[in-house]
Design a protein around this motif. Sequence first.
Motif, PDB file in Angstrom:
ATOM      1  N   VAL A   7       0.848  -1.200   0.000  1.00  0.00           N
ATOM      2  CA  VAL A   7       0.000   0.000   0.000  1.00  0.00           C
ATOM      3  C   VAL A   7       0.883   1.250   0.000  1.00  0.00           C
ATOM      4  CG1 VAL A   7      -1.632   1.319   1.402  1.00  0.00           C
ATOM      5  CG2 VAL A   7      -1.983  -1.132   1.063  1.00  0.00           C
ATOM      6  N   ILE A   8       1.915   1.230   0.835  1.00  0.00           N
ATOM      7  CA  ILE A   8       2.814   2.380   0.943  1.00  0.00           C
ATOM      8  C   ILE A   8       3.482   2.676  -0.409  1.00  0.00           C
ATOM      9  CG2 ILE A   8       5.071   3.028   1.952  1.00  0.00           C
ATOM     10  CD1 ILE A   8       3.939   1.640   4.584  1.00  0.00           C
ATOM     11  N   THR A  10       2.288   2.452  -3.250  1.00  0.00           N
ATOM     12  CA  THR A  10       1.392   3.105  -4.211  1.00  0.00           C
ATOM     13  C   THR A  10       1.646   4.617  -4.253  1.00  0.00           C
ATOM     14  OG1 THR A  10      -0.393   3.451  -2.597  1.00  0.00           O
ATOM     15  CG2 THR A  10      -0.446   1.391  -3.856  1.00  0.00           C
ATOM     16  N   ARG A  53      -7.928  13.684 -12.573  1.00  0.00           N
ATOM     17  CA  ARG A  53      -7.906  13.476 -11.108  1.00  0.00           C
ATOM     18  C   ARG A  53      -7.465  14.745 -10.381  1.00  0.00           C
ATOM     19  NH1 ARG A  53      -4.195   8.588  -8.606  1.00  0.00           N
ATOM     20  NH2 ARG A  53      -3.597   9.515  -6.611  1.00  0.00           N
ATOM     21  N   GLY A  78      -3.775  10.201   4.079  1.00  0.00           N
ATOM     22  CA  GLY A  78      -3.061   9.375   3.098  1.00  0.00           C
ATOM     23  C   GLY A  78      -2.451  10.281   2.044  1.00  0.00           C
ATOM     24  N   ALA A  79      -1.827  11.351   2.518  1.00  0.00           N
ATOM     25  CA  ALA A  79      -1.372  12.432   1.621  1.00  0.00           C
ATOM     26  C   ALA A  79      -0.195  12.023   0.742  1.00  0.00           C
ATOM     27  CB  ALA A  79      -0.977  13.654   2.454  1.00  0.00           C
ATOM     28  N   VAL A 106       6.133   6.717   5.343  1.00  0.00           N
ATOM     29  CA  VAL A 106       5.940   7.716   4.274  1.00  0.00           C
ATOM     30  C   VAL A 106       6.256   9.121   4.810  1.00  0.00           C
ATOM     31  CG1 VAL A 106       4.269   8.775   2.689  1.00  0.00           C
ATOM     32  CG2 VAL A 106       4.208   6.319   3.109  1.00  0.00           C
ATOM     33  N   VAL A 147       0.365   8.575  11.249  1.00  0.00           N
ATOM     34  CA  VAL A 147      -0.760   7.834  11.850  1.00  0.00           C
ATOM     35  C   VAL A 147      -1.210   6.743  10.874  1.00  0.00           C
ATOM     36  CG1 VAL A 147      -3.136   7.982  12.751  1.00  0.00           C
ATOM     37  CG2 VAL A 147      -1.619   9.963  12.990  1.00  0.00           C
ATOM     38  N   ARG A 150      -6.206   3.473  10.123  1.00  0.00           N
ATOM     39  CA  ARG A 150      -7.148   2.482  10.651  1.00  0.00           C
ATOM     40  C   ARG A 150      -7.324   2.665  12.153  1.00  0.00           C
ATOM     41  NH1 ARG A 150      -3.950  -2.196   7.567  1.00  0.00           N
ATOM     42  NH2 ARG A 150      -2.323  -0.946   8.535  1.00  0.00           N
ATOM     43  N   TYR A 180      -7.582   1.180  -0.029  1.00  0.00           N
ATOM     44  CA  TYR A 180      -6.543   0.321   0.541  1.00  0.00           C
ATOM     45  C   TYR A 180      -6.877  -0.146   1.956  1.00  0.00           C
ATOM     46  CZ  TYR A 180      -4.106   1.835  -3.585  1.00  0.00           C
ATOM     47  OH  TYR A 180      -3.781   2.087  -4.894  1.00  0.00           O
ATOM     48  N   MET A 181      -8.068   0.232   2.429  1.00  0.00           N
ATOM     49  CA  MET A 181      -8.490  -0.199   3.772  1.00  0.00           C
ATOM     50  C   MET A 181      -9.731  -1.061   3.665  1.00  0.00           C
ATOM     51  SD  MET A 181      -8.456   3.306   5.781  1.00  0.00           S
ATOM     52  CE  MET A 181      -7.386   4.427   4.956  1.00  0.00           C
TER      53      MET A 181
HETATM   54  N1  SAM Z   1      -3.059  10.931  -1.760  1.00  0.00           N
HETATM   55  C1  SAM Z   1      -1.772  10.846  -2.435  1.00  0.00           C
HETATM   56  C2  SAM Z   1      -1.933  11.172  -3.906  1.00  0.00           C
HETATM   57  O1  SAM Z   1      -3.048  11.069  -4.421  1.00  0.00           O
HETATM   58  O2  SAM Z   1      -0.952  11.511  -4.560  1.00  0.00           O
HETATM   59  C3  SAM Z   1      -1.165   9.468  -2.272  1.00  0.00           C
HETATM   60  C4  SAM Z   1      -1.984   8.354  -2.848  1.00  0.00           C
HETATM   61  S1  SAM Z   1      -1.250   6.746  -2.665  1.00  0.00           S
HETATM   62  C5  SAM Z   1      -2.058   5.871  -3.964  1.00  0.00           C
HETATM   63  C6  SAM Z   1      -2.069   6.103  -1.195  1.00  0.00           C
HETATM   64  C7  SAM Z   1      -1.525   6.690   0.085  1.00  0.00           C
HETATM   65  O3  SAM Z   1      -2.383   6.324   1.165  1.00  0.00           O
HETATM   66  C8  SAM Z   1      -0.123   6.173   0.433  1.00  0.00           C
HETATM   67  O4  SAM Z   1       0.731   7.221   0.738  1.00  0.00           O
HETATM   68  C9  SAM Z   1      -0.397   5.265   1.618  1.00  0.00           C
HETATM   69  O5  SAM Z   1       0.701   5.148   2.499  1.00  0.00           O
HETATM   70  C10 SAM Z   1      -1.596   5.965   2.259  1.00  0.00           C
HETATM   71  N2  SAM Z   1      -2.351   5.056   3.126  1.00  0.00           N
HETATM   72  C11 SAM Z   1      -3.083   3.974   2.758  1.00  0.00           C
HETATM   73  N3  SAM Z   1      -3.573   3.349   3.842  1.00  0.00           N
HETATM   74  C12 SAM Z   1      -3.163   4.070   4.921  1.00  0.00           C
HETATM   75  C13 SAM Z   1      -3.342   3.927   6.316  1.00  0.00           C
HETATM   76  N4  SAM Z   1      -4.022   2.899   6.842  1.00  0.00           N
HETATM   77  N5  SAM Z   1      -2.782   4.835   7.129  1.00  0.00           N
HETATM   78  C14 SAM Z   1      -2.062   5.877   6.622  1.00  0.00           C
HETATM   79  N6  SAM Z   1      -1.854   6.061   5.302  1.00  0.00           N
HETATM   80  C15 SAM Z   1      -2.393   5.163   4.462  1.00  0.00           C
END
Ligand code: SAM
Length: 311
Positions: A7-8, A10, A53, A78-79, A106, A147, A150, A180-181
């Motif tokens: 997931v990270i 991505t 997007r 999830g920035a 991240v 953080v 979840r 991703y959750m």
């Molecule tokens: N939002 C950004 C963008 O659109 O460019 C990043 C998108 S990337 C596809 C998904 C992001 O969500 C990753 O940085 C990932 O680590 C974060 N993410 C997914 N599940 C997460 C969780 N449970 N806690 C924190 N971050 C999460």
Amino acid sequence: MSQDEAVISTNDDATACKRFAVQLGYWSDGYIQHFAKLGERKTPEINRGYYARVKGMHTLLDQFLAKTECNCQVVNLGAGFDSLFWLLKEESLAPKLFVEVDFASVTGRNCLLLRNRRKLQEAFSPDDGLKIEGSEAHSKHYHLLAVDLREVDTLERKLKEIGIDKSLPTVFITECVLIYMEPEHSAAIINWAGTNFKNAVFINYEQVNMQDRFGQVMIQNLRGRNCELLGANACPDLESHKQRFLSNNWDEAEVLDMMSIYNSLPIDDRARIERIEFLDEVDLLHQLLSHYCISWAVNDASQLGLSSISF
Ligand code: SAM
């Protein structure tokens, strides 16, 4: 690779795709180059998809900032390596508080970039008091928090510590994150935000309609990265995106697939980007964009006019 590591990763894909599209001139972003190297070439339909997007998310966000005259908070969940904070600063559209949240691995990498890139640091005046500590960064108007989303209690506690104001208009952004959750975790975040913020907008970009053949192929590709849950996490259709908000303490919700959003963007700008690269099979773009959507929800207790935010 564990599920979380997949997931990270991505985030690296998303940042590389944005960097590539910016390099070709799809939109301007003078900061993305500090977050990703120029990677391999992406196909025209992917570049156009990223354009839709980014423009789509900005279209809603810009209206929120205008309605609130930036007397507001932006919480980007999830920035990843989003350059949004720097772009808003540059356009003099910075909110009172801007918060980015992601996994510690991240945000830790993000802290390193923040420490090492002068261009990123220039956004902070001495008065802002930027402090980078481990995998978090804090300043007067900007916070980067580690953080796991979840864990909503941890999110709540950390936001409280940095002084989030639940009465101030707040926009939550989840751009390609909630899928991703597991559904109970994404619902918990939406519910927490809807319960606690009564002058707020939640803007979500995410996959949809993953059941058909094209959707299955997309899931297969992601399975290569160990994302077995993706198909099960996806909202099956546009209506369920809307219902997820309405059943979790949001008063109003809307959703549009990305093809509709692409078609709603200013015609001159679309004509401009369609000249950047020749797209042989327009069907591919239609198929791709019909598997993504932007959904948004509104709580407008103080009647600030947030309900009129739309495409
Ligand atoms: N939002 C950004 C963008 O659109 O460019 C990043 C998108 S990337 C596809 C998904 C992001 O969500 C990753 O940085 C990932 O680590 C974060 N993410 C997914 N599940 C997460 C969780 N449970 N806690 C924190 N971050 C999460």
